[in-house]
Design a protein around this motif. Structure first.
Motif, mmCIF file in Angstrom:
data_model
loop_
_atom_site.group_PDB
_atom_site.id
_atom_site.type_symbol
_atom_site.label_atom_id
_atom_site.label_comp_id
_atom_site.label_asym_id
_atom_site.label_seq_id
_atom_site.Cartn_x
_atom_site.Cartn_y
_atom_site.Cartn_z
ATOM 1 N N GLU A 89 0.830 -1.207 0.000
ATOM 2 C CA GLU A 89 0.000 0.000 0.000
ATOM 3 C C GLU A 89 0.863 1.255 0.000
ATOM 4 N N VAL A 90 1.903 1.255 0.842
ATOM 5 C CA VAL A 90 2.801 2.405 0.902
ATOM 6 C C VAL A 90 3.561 2.541 -0.409
ATOM 7 N N ALA A 91 4.129 1.433 -0.901
ATOM 8 C CA ALA A 91 4.945 1.483 -2.115
ATOM 9 C C ALA A 91 4.124 1.885 -3.331
ATOM 10 N N GLN A 92 2.932 1.312 -3.473
ATOM 11 C CA GLN A 92 2.145 1.560 -4.684
ATOM 12 C C GLN A 92 1.421 2.905 -4.660
ATOM 13 N N ARG A 93 1.311 3.538 -3.500
ATOM 14 C CA ARG A 93 0.829 4.923 -3.476
ATOM 15 C C ARG A 93 1.832 5.840 -4.150
ATOM 16 N N ILE A 94 3.113 5.514 -3.974
ATOM 17 C CA ILE A 94 4.182 6.326 -4.548
ATOM 18 C C ILE A 94 4.501 5.875 -5.967
ATOM 19 N N ALA A 95 4.566 4.569 -6.158
ATOM 20 C CA ALA A 95 4.904 3.995 -7.467
ATOM 21 C C ALA A 95 3.890 2.902 -7.784
ATOM 22 N N PRO A 96 2.818 3.229 -8.481
ATOM 23 C CA PRO A 96 1.764 2.246 -8.745
ATOM 24 C C PRO A 96 2.257 0.962 -9.412
ATOM 25 N N ASP A 97 3.406 1.033 -10.103
ATOM 26 C CA ASP A 97 3.913 -0.154 -10.789
ATOM 27 C C ASP A 97 4.824 -1.008 -9.907
ATOM 28 N N ALA A 98 4.915 -0.697 -8.620
ATOM 29 C CA ALA A 98 5.787 -1.463 -7.722
ATOM 30 C C ALA A 98 5.304 -2.910 -7.616
ATOM 31 N N ALA A 113 -3.906 -12.823 3.902
ATOM 32 C CA ALA A 113 -3.151 -12.130 2.863
ATOM 33 C C ALA A 113 -3.827 -12.279 1.515
ATOM 34 N N ARG A 114 -4.242 -13.482 1.188
ATOM 35 C CA ARG A 114 -4.875 -13.711 -0.110
ATOM 36 C C ARG A 114 -6.193 -12.961 -0.229
ATOM 37 N N ALA A 115 -6.878 -12.780 0.906
ATOM 38 C CA ALA A 115 -8.171 -12.100 0.884
ATOM 39 C C ALA A 115 -8.030 -10.583 0.865
ATOM 40 N N LEU A 116 -6.989 -10.067 1.523
ATOM 41 C CA LEU A 116 -6.914 -8.628 1.788
ATOM 42 C C LEU A 116 -5.831 -7.886 1.025
ATOM 43 N N LEU A 117 -4.771 -8.572 0.659
ATOM 44 C CA LEU A 117 -3.628 -7.860 0.079
ATOM 45 C C LEU A 117 -3.780 -7.738 -1.431
ATOM 46 N N THR A 118 -4.655 -6.825 -1.840
ATOM 47 C CA THR A 118 -4.848 -6.561 -3.259
ATOM 48 C C THR A 118 -4.183 -5.238 -3.599
ATOM 49 N N GLY A 119 -3.382 -5.247 -4.643
ATOM 50 C CA GLY A 119 -2.601 -4.063 -4.976
ATOM 51 C C GLY A 119 -3.174 -3.277 -6.134
ATOM 52 N N SER A 120 -2.365 -2.361 -6.645
ATOM 53 C CA SER A 120 -2.775 -1.499 -7.749
ATOM 54 C C SER A 120 -2.805 -2.301 -9.049
ATOM 55 N N PRO A 121 -3.652 -1.899 -10.004
ATOM 56 C CA PRO A 121 -3.718 -2.609 -11.289
ATOM 57 C C PRO A 121 -2.384 -2.588 -12.035
ATOM 58 N N GLU A 122 -1.615 -1.497 -11.857
ATOM 59 C CA GLU A 122 -0.348 -1.362 -12.586
ATOM 60 C C GLU A 122 0.765 -2.219 -11.990
ATOM 61 N N GLY A 123 0.643 -2.522 -10.704
ATOM 62 C CA GLY A 123 1.705 -3.239 -10.013
ATOM 63 C C GLY A 123 1.383 -4.712 -9.814
ATOM 64 N N VAL A 124 2.172 -5.351 -8.949
ATOM 65 C CA VAL A 124 1.998 -6.766 -8.623
ATOM 66 C C VAL A 124 2.046 -6.907 -7.111
ATOM 67 N N THR A 125 1.100 -7.656 -6.557
ATOM 68 C CA THR A 125 1.118 -7.984 -5.139
ATOM 69 C C THR A 125 0.871 -9.481 -5.015
ATOM 70 N N GLU A 126 1.879 -10.214 -4.564
ATOM 71 C CA GLU A 126 1.785 -11.667 -4.480
ATOM 72 C C GLU A 126 2.162 -12.135 -3.079
ATOM 73 N N TYR A 127 1.735 -13.351 -2.755
ATOM 74 C CA TYR A 127 2.044 -13.960 -1.470
ATOM 75 C C TYR A 127 2.664 -15.326 -1.719
ATOM 76 N N ILE A 128 3.749 -15.628 -1.016
ATOM 77 C CA ILE A 128 4.417 -16.920 -1.124
ATOM 78 C C ILE A 128 4.401 -17.598 0.239
ATOM 79 N N ASP A 129 3.984 -18.826 0.258
ATOM 80 C CA ASP A 129 3.984 -19.621 1.480
ATOM 81 C C ASP A 129 5.354 -20.290 1.592
ATOM 82 N N ALA A 130 6.222 -19.718 2.404
ATOM 83 C CA ALA A 130 7.585 -20.230 2.538
ATOM 84 C C ALA A 130 8.124 -19.883 3.914
ATOM 85 N N ASP A 131 9.133 -20.612 4.338
ATOM 86 C CA ASP A 131 9.704 -20.491 5.674
ATOM 87 C C ASP A 131 11.004 -19.688 5.606
ATOM 88 N N ALA A 132 11.131 -18.684 6.473
ATOM 89 C CA ALA A 132 12.342 -17.869 6.500
ATOM 90 C C ALA A 132 13.586 -18.700 6.789
#
Length: 269
Positions: A89-98, A113-132
């Motif tokens: 949200e912060v990044a795509q307000r400044i750079a919609p293509d982030a 995350a899958r339900a709520l984290l929707t980004g700008s049409p120009e950018g990409v917002t994805e979620y990966i299920d992985a362990d740090a």
């Protein structure tokens, strides 16, 4: 979060993502999370301030990176439950293509995350299920989404404190930063028993007996070791509340209240 033998999310033991959500005023938590959260607050009253300062630091760091630094790709490891002003949200307000990739291995975080984290049409917002703990797998999973030949901001806010072995934590950081090119950045926060956080020792001990996953604090020197080989940006390693505080505070000559959470942003040369 560890499911039980049937694969269901456990609600009989407090979990960090939900307790943190509770401290931030969210509603994605259970009675056990609120109970443990209140116990920790009773032992260490400033923990809510730490949570809020960490979230505000994220906003300032991403604002700098997407704005002045011109970064267009973000890898947020250890996402936690969505609240307000998430990285995309912060990044795509400044750079919609982030392009923003979130990484977590908690099933309740995945669902939200899958339900709520929707980004700008120009950018990409994805979620990966992985362990740090498996940074090599994170790198492979993000290759189809992020261009690893272009700078990436690797966000690791309040995540390395759940990697109890410091050598392993360093190795995780090295693996992730080795996969991204010059001009990439590392954004870190980490709890400490310094900066007035001595009273947190008892609260952390209580946490480790009553909640999951276990947590550890680290010293300034240990925190600094995660930044080896990188150019640490001004003002250096500070309480996350005092990393480039809002201009209004600076104009008034007021220092932000220090919290026991290191914060830093560093650039890969």
């Amino acid at each position: 979060m560890t499911p039980d033998s049937t694969g269901r999310i456990r609600t009989d033991i407090a979990h960090n993502a939900r307790v943190w959500n509770y401290w931030l005023g969210g509603k994605d938590n259970y009675p056990v999370d609120r109970e443990v959260g209140d116990q920790v607050v009773a032992m260490y009253p400033s923990i809510g301030e730490v949570a809020r300062a960490d979230r505000a630091f994220l906003g300032r760091a991403v604002t700098y990176l997407a704005g002045e630094a011109g970064v267009r790709q973000f890898l947020d490891v250890g996402t936690g439950l969505p609240t307000v002003d998430n990285t995309h949200e912060v990044a795509q307000r400044i750079a919609p293509d982030a392009r923003v990739v979130y990484v977590d291995n908690d099933p309740i975080v995945l669902t939200h995350a899958r339900a709520l984290l929707t980004g700008s049409p120009e950018g990409v917002t994805e979620y990966i299920d992985a362990d740090a703990h498996r940074p090599d797998r994170i790198v492979e999973a993000v290759r189809p989404i992020l261009d690893l030949d272009r700078p990436v901001a690797v966000m690791m806010l309040g995540i390395l404190n759940f990697v109890l072995d410091t050598d392993e934590a360093r190795s995780i950081v090295r693996t992730l930063m080795a996969a991204v090119p010059s001009g990439s950045h590392l954004v870190l926060t980490h709890p400490t028993l310094e900066l007035g956080g001595e009273g947190n020792a008892e609260a952390m001990e209580f946490w480790n007996k009553n909640a999951t996953p276990p947590i550890t604090a680290r010293s300034r020197a240990e925190f600094a070791s995660f930044l080896d080989g990188l150019e640490v940006l001004e003002p250096g390693i500070v309480s996350c509340a005092r990393w480039r505080p809002p201009a209004a505070d600076a104009a008034e000559g007021a220092d932000a209240a220090e919290v026991a959470q290191f914060g830093a942003v560093a650039r890969k040369p």
